[in-house]
Design an enzyme around this catalytic site. Structure first.
Site, PDB file in Angstrom:
ATOM      1  N   ASN A   1     105.387  91.387  35.019  1.00 51.64           N
ATOM      2  CA  ASN A   1     105.297  90.444  33.884  1.00 51.64           C
ATOM      3  C   ASN A   1     105.173  88.999  34.372  1.00 51.64           C
ATOM      4  O   ASN A   1     105.111  88.077  33.571  1.00 51.64           O
ATOM      5  CB  ASN A   1     106.503  90.596  32.931  1.00 51.64           C
ATOM      6  CG  ASN A   1     107.808  90.131  33.562  1.00 51.64           C
ATOM      7  OD1 ASN A   1     107.842  89.734  34.731  1.00 51.64           O
ATOM      8  ND2 ASN A   1     108.880  90.167  32.792  1.00 51.64           N
TER       9      ASN A   1
ATOM     10  N   ASP B   1     105.381  93.815  30.477  1.00 46.25           N
ATOM     11  CA  ASP B   1     106.826  93.739  30.610  1.00 46.25           C
ATOM     12  C   ASP B   1     107.408  95.145  30.464  1.00 46.25           C
ATOM     13  O   ASP B   1     107.134  95.824  29.466  1.00 46.25           O
ATOM     14  CB  ASP B   1     107.370  92.815  29.503  1.00 46.25           C
ATOM     15  CG  ASP B   1     108.807  92.438  29.756  1.00 46.25           C
ATOM     16  OD1 ASP B   1     109.542  93.237  30.371  1.00 46.25           O
ATOM     17  OD2 ASP B   1     109.195  91.333  29.336  1.00 46.25           O
TER      18      ASP B   1
ATOM     19  N   PHE C   1     110.673  98.012  41.006  1.00 47.79           N
ATOM     20  CA  PHE C   1     111.209  96.734  41.489  1.00 47.79           C
ATOM     21  C   PHE C   1     111.478  95.755  40.352  1.00 47.79           C
ATOM     22  O   PHE C   1     112.191  94.775  40.550  1.00 47.79           O
ATOM     23  CB  PHE C   1     110.198  96.034  42.418  1.00 47.79           C
ATOM     24  CG  PHE C   1     109.943  96.740  43.707  1.00 47.79           C
ATOM     25  CD1 PHE C   1     110.940  96.839  44.662  1.00 47.79           C
ATOM     26  CD2 PHE C   1     108.708  97.285  43.987  1.00 47.79           C
ATOM     27  CE1 PHE C   1     110.698  97.483  45.871  1.00 47.79           C
ATOM     28  CE2 PHE C   1     108.455  97.929  45.185  1.00 47.79           C
ATOM     29  CZ  PHE C   1     109.459  98.023  46.130  1.00 47.79           C
TER      30      PHE C   1
ATOM     31  N   SER D   1     120.668  98.149  46.318  1.00 48.85           N
ATOM     32  CA  SER D   1     121.098  97.084  47.225  1.00 48.85           C
ATOM     33  C   SER D   1     122.421  97.429  47.900  1.00 48.85           C
ATOM     34  O   SER D   1     123.274  98.106  47.312  1.00 48.85           O
ATOM     35  CB  SER D   1     121.269  95.799  46.405  1.00 48.85           C
ATOM     36  OG  SER D   1     121.976  94.831  47.136  1.00 48.85           O
TER      37      SER D   1
ATOM     38  N   TYR E   1     124.488  91.228  38.192  1.00 43.91           N
ATOM     39  CA  TYR E   1     123.336  91.703  38.968  1.00 43.91           C
ATOM     40  C   TYR E   1     123.718  92.939  39.781  1.00 43.91           C
ATOM     41  O   TYR E   1     123.057  93.974  39.737  1.00 43.91           O
ATOM     42  CB  TYR E   1     122.823  90.584  39.899  1.00 43.91           C
ATOM     43  CG  TYR E   1     122.001  91.103  41.049  1.00 43.91           C
ATOM     44  CD1 TYR E   1     120.670  91.460  40.874  1.00 43.91           C
ATOM     45  CD2 TYR E   1     122.572  91.295  42.320  1.00 43.91           C
ATOM     46  CE1 TYR E   1     119.927  91.984  41.924  1.00 43.91           C
ATOM     47  CE2 TYR E   1     121.845  91.818  43.370  1.00 43.91           C
ATOM     48  CZ  TYR E   1     120.522  92.152  43.169  1.00 43.91           C
ATOM     49  OH  TYR E   1     119.805  92.680  44.204  1.00 43.91           O
TER      50      TYR E   1
ATOM     51  N   LYS F   1     122.659  97.228  39.551  1.00 43.78           N
ATOM     52  CA  LYS F   1     122.205  98.132  40.627  1.00 43.78           C
ATOM     53  C   LYS F   1     123.022  99.426  40.589  1.00 43.78           C
ATOM     54  O   LYS F   1     122.486 100.515  40.705  1.00 43.78           O
ATOM     55  CB  LYS F   1     122.341  97.457  42.003  1.00 43.78           C
ATOM     56  CG  LYS F   1     121.386  96.286  42.217  1.00 43.78           C
ATOM     57  CD  LYS F   1     119.937  96.726  42.241  1.00 43.78           C
ATOM     58  CE  LYS F   1     118.968  95.587  42.403  1.00 43.78           C
ATOM     59  NZ  LYS F   1     117.575  95.932  42.052  1.00 43.78           N
TER      60      LYS F   1
ATOM     61  N   ASN G   1     118.742  82.466  48.812  1.00 39.86           N
ATOM     62  CA  ASN G   1     118.892  83.275  50.024  1.00 39.86           C
ATOM     63  C   ASN G   1     118.711  82.433  51.273  1.00 39.86           C
ATOM     64  O   ASN G   1     118.063  81.389  51.260  1.00 39.86           O
ATOM     65  CB  ASN G   1     117.917  84.448  50.010  1.00 39.86           C
ATOM     66  CG  ASN G   1     118.215  85.431  48.884  1.00 39.86           C
ATOM     67  OD1 ASN G   1     117.390  85.645  48.007  1.00 39.86           O
ATOM     68  ND2 ASN G   1     119.400  86.006  48.893  1.00 39.86           N
TER      69      ASN G   1
ATOM     70  N   GLY H   1     132.144  84.780  46.191  1.00 35.68           N
ATOM     71  CA  GLY H   1     131.464  86.066  45.989  1.00 35.68           C
ATOM     72  C   GLY H   1     130.860  86.648  47.256  1.00 35.68           C
ATOM     73  O   GLY H   1     130.465  87.812  47.268  1.00 35.68           O
TER      74      GLY H   1
HETATM   75  C1  UD1 Z   1     122.531  88.410  48.287  1.00 38.91           C
HETATM   76  C2  UD1 Z   1     123.187  89.228  47.217  1.00 38.91           C
HETATM   77  C3  UD1 Z   1     122.631  90.628  47.221  1.00 38.91           C
HETATM   78  C4  UD1 Z   1     121.135  90.598  47.078  1.00 38.91           C
HETATM   79  C5  UD1 Z   1     120.552  89.788  48.206  1.00 38.91           C
HETATM   80  C6  UD1 Z   1     119.063  89.655  48.024  1.00 38.91           C
HETATM   81  C7  UD1 Z   1     125.493  88.414  46.940  1.00 38.91           C
HETATM   82  C8  UD1 Z   1     126.935  88.733  47.060  1.00 38.91           C
HETATM   83  N1  UD1 Z   1     124.624  89.310  47.392  1.00 38.91           N
HETATM   84  O1  UD1 Z   1     122.973  88.910  49.541  1.00 38.91           O
HETATM   85  O2  UD1 Z   1     123.190  91.344  46.158  1.00 38.91           O
HETATM   86  O3  UD1 Z   1     120.643  91.901  47.084  1.00 38.91           O
HETATM   87  O4  UD1 Z   1     121.120  88.475  48.193  1.00 38.91           O
HETATM   88  O5  UD1 Z   1     118.489  89.284  49.224  1.00 38.91           O
HETATM   89  O6  UD1 Z   1     125.122  87.380  46.469  1.00 38.91           O
HETATM   90  N2  UD1 Z   1     123.970  81.520  53.368  1.00 38.91           N
HETATM   91  C9  UD1 Z   1     124.230  80.246  53.840  1.00 38.91           C
HETATM   92  N3  UD1 Z   1     123.511  79.201  53.316  1.00 38.91           N
HETATM   93  C10 UD1 Z   1     122.556  79.372  52.351  1.00 38.91           C
HETATM   94  C11 UD1 Z   1     122.298  80.691  51.881  1.00 38.91           C
HETATM   95  C12 UD1 Z   1     123.035  81.733  52.415  1.00 38.91           C
HETATM   96  O7  UD1 Z   1     125.087  80.036  54.698  1.00 38.91           O
HETATM   97  O8  UD1 Z   1     121.962  78.383  51.903  1.00 38.91           O
HETATM   98  C13 UD1 Z   1     124.701  82.658  53.967  1.00 38.91           C
HETATM   99  C14 UD1 Z   1     125.539  83.438  52.967  1.00 38.91           C
HETATM  100  O9  UD1 Z   1     126.815  82.915  52.877  1.00 38.91           O
HETATM  101  C15 UD1 Z   1     125.497  84.831  53.599  1.00 38.91           C
HETATM  102  C16 UD1 Z   1     124.159  84.899  54.323  1.00 38.91           C
HETATM  103  O10 UD1 Z   1     123.748  83.538  54.496  1.00 38.91           O
HETATM  104  O11 UD1 Z   1     126.523  84.956  54.523  1.00 38.91           O
HETATM  105  C17 UD1 Z   1     123.091  85.639  53.574  1.00 38.91           C
HETATM  106  O12 UD1 Z   1     123.011  85.135  52.252  1.00 38.91           O
HETATM  107  P1  UD1 Z   1     121.873  85.575  51.232  1.00 38.91           P
HETATM  108  O13 UD1 Z   1     120.544  85.455  51.864  1.00 38.91           O
HETATM  109  O14 UD1 Z   1     122.090  84.819  49.959  1.00 38.91           O
HETATM  110  O15 UD1 Z   1     122.151  87.129  51.014  1.00 38.91           O
HETATM  111  P2  UD1 Z   1     123.493  87.895  50.608  1.00 38.91           P
HETATM  112  O16 UD1 Z   1     124.460  86.976  49.963  1.00 38.91           O
HETATM  113  O17 UD1 Z   1     123.945  88.668  51.784  1.00 38.91           O
END
Ligand code: UD1
Length: 342
Positions: A34, A61, A83, A127, A152, A156, A202, A300
């Site tokens: 979508n 959608d 997805f 996930s 979210y 899952k 991320n 979290g």
């Molecule tokens: C998150 C989601 C997960 C989702 C995935 C998608 C949570 C608890 N989990 O995983 O459900 O499937 O994204 O890819 O939110 N970090 C930094 N600085 C940043 C961004 C991230 O230090 O600006 C760190 C985070 O603290 C973490 C690691 O990098 O330790 C990875 O983070 P991220 O890429 O957001 O993935 P997850 O949190 O593991």
């Protein structure tokens, strides 16, 4: 006759990489999206990489039941990879109704349409978030699922349960849930990759955007975790490796090789990497300096999670192959490709 795979949400980050691998493995596909969280950049990239201008694309959608039925009327679909879903953890906390409604009804519609069209093989994109803060590492598929910490994550878990129960009741539906760890990187062609809207949540998109100058500084969330360097541990899986796992899972379903009608596989590398290690590897392999600072923990976040991949390795005949360094090179090449287009 070639088998056809429906890729719902196929214009997005994971869907586009999976589309390439499906086509390269000889499947026909139909991509439906979508476009709520992407543009056509990646779909166009898929066409370029595969040299296939004729990939069917349907803008629709999956919450619209009539549209889903029309899609199944129009195409004979042998397997669907689902997805299409919202994926921002923080937003899901702020807008739970939106997340539950979208993520659950789109999946229910796919199942209902599949049942009404003689059945289908269904691959659900799950996930590692379902494991929460696991007591024992690495996690196997048998590790307990812990209560989700966000709507979210809960969608899952609920969708996994919906698929499990549907498979039990409907002999025409078979299902696989793939639990992804942390997908990162881009296609080696640099024609498709992650395209976050707004400020990335991320880690890797935030790193590449900081390196290119779009963001001033990367915040590393917490250096006081009980880990070797104090930062969180994750299992970063290359996006092309992850995409290949989907092909292996689809093949297993279509070739009648499943051992149970509903199966679950961890899709990761089995190697924990800390946030600080990832940042330093990025700097080293790409020869760039990142402006970063350690800040407070992000609420979290779990301390550590990585996969036991034995089941996927044995049963899917699949293994992650690309090194983290190669993957980080691909992520940087993609960011530079995007910058060149601006
Ligand atoms: C998150 C989601 C997960 C989702 C995935 C998608 C949570 C608890 N989990 O995983 O459900 O499937 O994204 O890819 O939110 N970090 C930094 N600085 C940043 C961004 C991230 O230090 O600006 C760190 C985070 O603290 C973490 C690691 O990098 O330790 C990875 O983070 P991220 O890429 O957001 O993935 P997850 O949190 O593991």
């Amino acid at each position: 006759m070639k088998k056809r795979v429906l890729v719902s949400g196929g214009a997005g980050y994971i869907g586009s990489h999976v589309s390439v691998e499906l086509i390269n493995s000889g499947y026909d596909i139909v991509v439906a999206d979508n476009m709520s969280n992407c543009d056509l950049t990646c779909f166009e990239g898929v066409k370029k990489i595969t040299g296939r201008e004729d990939i069917p694309f349907v803008k629709m959608d999956f919450c619209d039941m009539e549209a889903v039925n029309r899609l199944f009327d129009e195409y004979r679909i042998d397997a669907v990879i689902h997805f299409a879903a919202f994926k921002a953890v923080g937003e899901s906390v702020a807008k739970p109704v939106l997340y539950y409604k979208n993520n659950l009804s789109s999946f229910l519609n796919v199942l209902e349409a599949a049942m009404g069209h003689g059945g289908c093989n269904v691959l659900f994109s799950s996930s590692a978030t379902v494991y929460g803060e696991a007591e024992k590492l690495p996690v196997t598929e048998q590790s307990p699922r812990l209560p989700a910490t966000s709507p979210y994550g809960n969608t899952k878990q609920i969708c996994e349960d919906i698929l499990r129960d549907t498979v039990k009741a409907e002999s025409s539906i078979k299902g696989i849930a793939l639990r992804y760890f942390n997908p990162i990187g881009a296609h080696p062609s640099a024609l498709i990759g992650e395209l976050p809207r707004g400020v990335p949540n991320n880690l890797v998109p935030f790193i590449t955007q900081t390196a290119i100058g779009k963001r001033e500084r990367l915040s590393i969330f917490g250096n006081d975790y009980p880990t070797p360097d104090g930062t969180c541990l994750r299992d970063y899986i290359d996006i092309v490796d992850l995409a290949k796992a989907h092909v292996a899972a689809v093949r297993r379903m279509l070739d009648g090789k499943m051992k149970k009608d509903y199966e679950i596989f961890n899709i990761g590398t089995g190697r924990p990497v800390s946030v600080a290690e990832l940042v330093h590897s990025f700097e080293k392999v790409n020869g760039v300096k990142l402006n970063y600072a350690y800040v407070d923990r992000r609420p979290g976040d779990v301390t550590a999670i990585w996969a036991d991949t034995a089941l996927a390795n044995e049963e899917l005949g699949w293994k992650a192959e690309r090194s983290v360094d190669e993957t980080l090179e691909s992520a940087w090449a993609w960011e530079k490709h995007l910058a060149g287009k601006e």
